[in-house]
Design a protein around this motif. Sequence first.
Motif, PDB file in Angstrom:
ATOM      1  N   ASP A 104      39.110  48.842  40.029  1.00 16.34           N
ATOM      2  CA  ASP A 104      38.893  47.558  40.689  1.00 16.34           C
ATOM      3  C   ASP A 104      39.197  46.444  39.683  1.00 16.34           C
ATOM      4  OD1 ASP A 104      38.130  48.904  42.897  1.00 16.34           O
ATOM      5  OD2 ASP A 104      36.013  48.327  42.848  1.00 16.34           O
ATOM      6  N   ASP A 106      37.587  43.743  39.219  1.00 17.38           N
ATOM      7  CA  ASP A 106      36.434  42.913  38.830  1.00 17.38           C
ATOM      8  C   ASP A 106      35.630  43.476  37.665  1.00 17.38           C
ATOM      9  OD1 ASP A 106      35.320  45.094  40.017  1.00 17.38           O
ATOM     10  OD2 ASP A 106      34.452  44.028  41.726  1.00 17.38           O
ATOM     11  N   GLN A 108      34.121  46.204  37.458  1.00 18.34           N
ATOM     12  CA  GLN A 108      32.989  47.073  37.820  1.00 18.34           C
ATOM     13  C   GLN A 108      33.292  48.526  37.456  1.00 18.34           C
ATOM     14  OE1 GLN A 108      32.012  45.631  41.981  1.00 18.34           O
ATOM     15  NE2 GLN A 108      30.015  45.433  40.975  1.00 18.34           N
ATOM     16  N   ARG A 211      30.091  42.243  39.343  1.00 19.31           N
ATOM     17  CA  ARG A 211      31.502  41.908  39.135  1.00 19.31           C
ATOM     18  C   ARG A 211      31.607  40.746  38.160  1.00 19.31           C
ATOM     19  NH1 ARG A 211      35.544  39.984  42.230  1.00 19.31           N
ATOM     20  NH2 ARG A 211      35.615  41.723  43.675  1.00 19.31           N
TER      21      ARG A 211
HETATM   22 MG    MG Z   1      33.556  45.073  43.101  1.00 20.40          MG
END
Ligand code: MG
Length: 320
Positions: A104, A106, A108, A211
């Motif tokens: 991802d 972000d 994460q 995030r």
């Molecule tokens: Mg996320």
Amino acid sequence: MNNIIEAKEQKDLISIIVPCYNEEKALPAFYREASKAVSDIQGADCEFIFVDDGSRDRTAELLQNFSQADRRCRYLSFSRNFGKEAAMYAGLQNASGDYCVFMDADLQHPPALLKEMYRVVKYEGYDCCAGLREDRAGENPLRSFLARSFYHIIGRACHLDMGDGKGDFRMMNRAMTDSVLELKEYNRYMKGIFSFVGFETKWIPFHNVERTAGETKWNLSSLFRYAMDGILSFSTAPAALAGTAGAVLLTAALLTGIISAVSGHGLDGIPLLACLILGLNGIQMLFLSVLGQYMSKEYMESKRRPIYIVKKKGGFPSQT
Ligand code: MG
Ligand code: UDP
């Protein structure tokens, strides 16, 4: 002799596939951290395959800048938002790595785990090394509760290994990657697909982090649709349940009819019967909708529409 030296110097290529939807705030930090993490991996080079899933912010512009500044960065821009599943599939189709990993944008999915993932798939004989998110710290409690319930239900309905915390963050070897690519269905549910194709997976735990920037792209209604997609794509249990419920209710209706006739109460039985008929109707409608859902999925498959449409791409070797 030269061939032997060349063979020894041949490095693996890891394709890092990153679906991005309105991630202008998170992408600079992601690129910085992920680049740092891969520079620490010996014996492998990497390529980034960023997939801009129809973003409406400056994501596409950032990706273009990355690809101009760094020859490892490639990007695809979709003509509209097709969803994360489509973006992951597009990334996979355009990846040329010996190993492919989904991340991802972000942060994460901790980039620090990439080194260990590569070690596991390269030297421990596993086909896949996947992150197992151990907790849901910092997440909205309602979302956590609904997600846990969903994974409990889907685990039972689909008989596939799709537990809570077993997400998309995983590095796969070429054999598993090619098997995932073989599943060309329109209604894609990647967690189910990973589980369906099998192969040996090692799970390595990591803690949830919030995030880095920007906002989650999911709300309760999109999560509900995603959950239904998952169940309907990998299980026919809801349709079987319709049959069982129908049989139970029919028996109940017959018994009520017989009891009211035998007891001789005649009209006294009508309110009860009326309730039963209403209930039966409701349940019939519900299960008709379940069957309708299966038919609509089949309808979409039969149209053979593309899973995604690319508007622009850049940074791929054939283009430079
Ligand atoms: Mg996320
Ligand atoms: N994403 C995407 N298309 C979408 C929704 C999300 O490509 O329609 C990407 C998003 O940019 C991110 C990843 O999928 O890189 C996970 O999304 P998000 O962080 O919003 O999900 P959450 O972590 O809240 O489950």
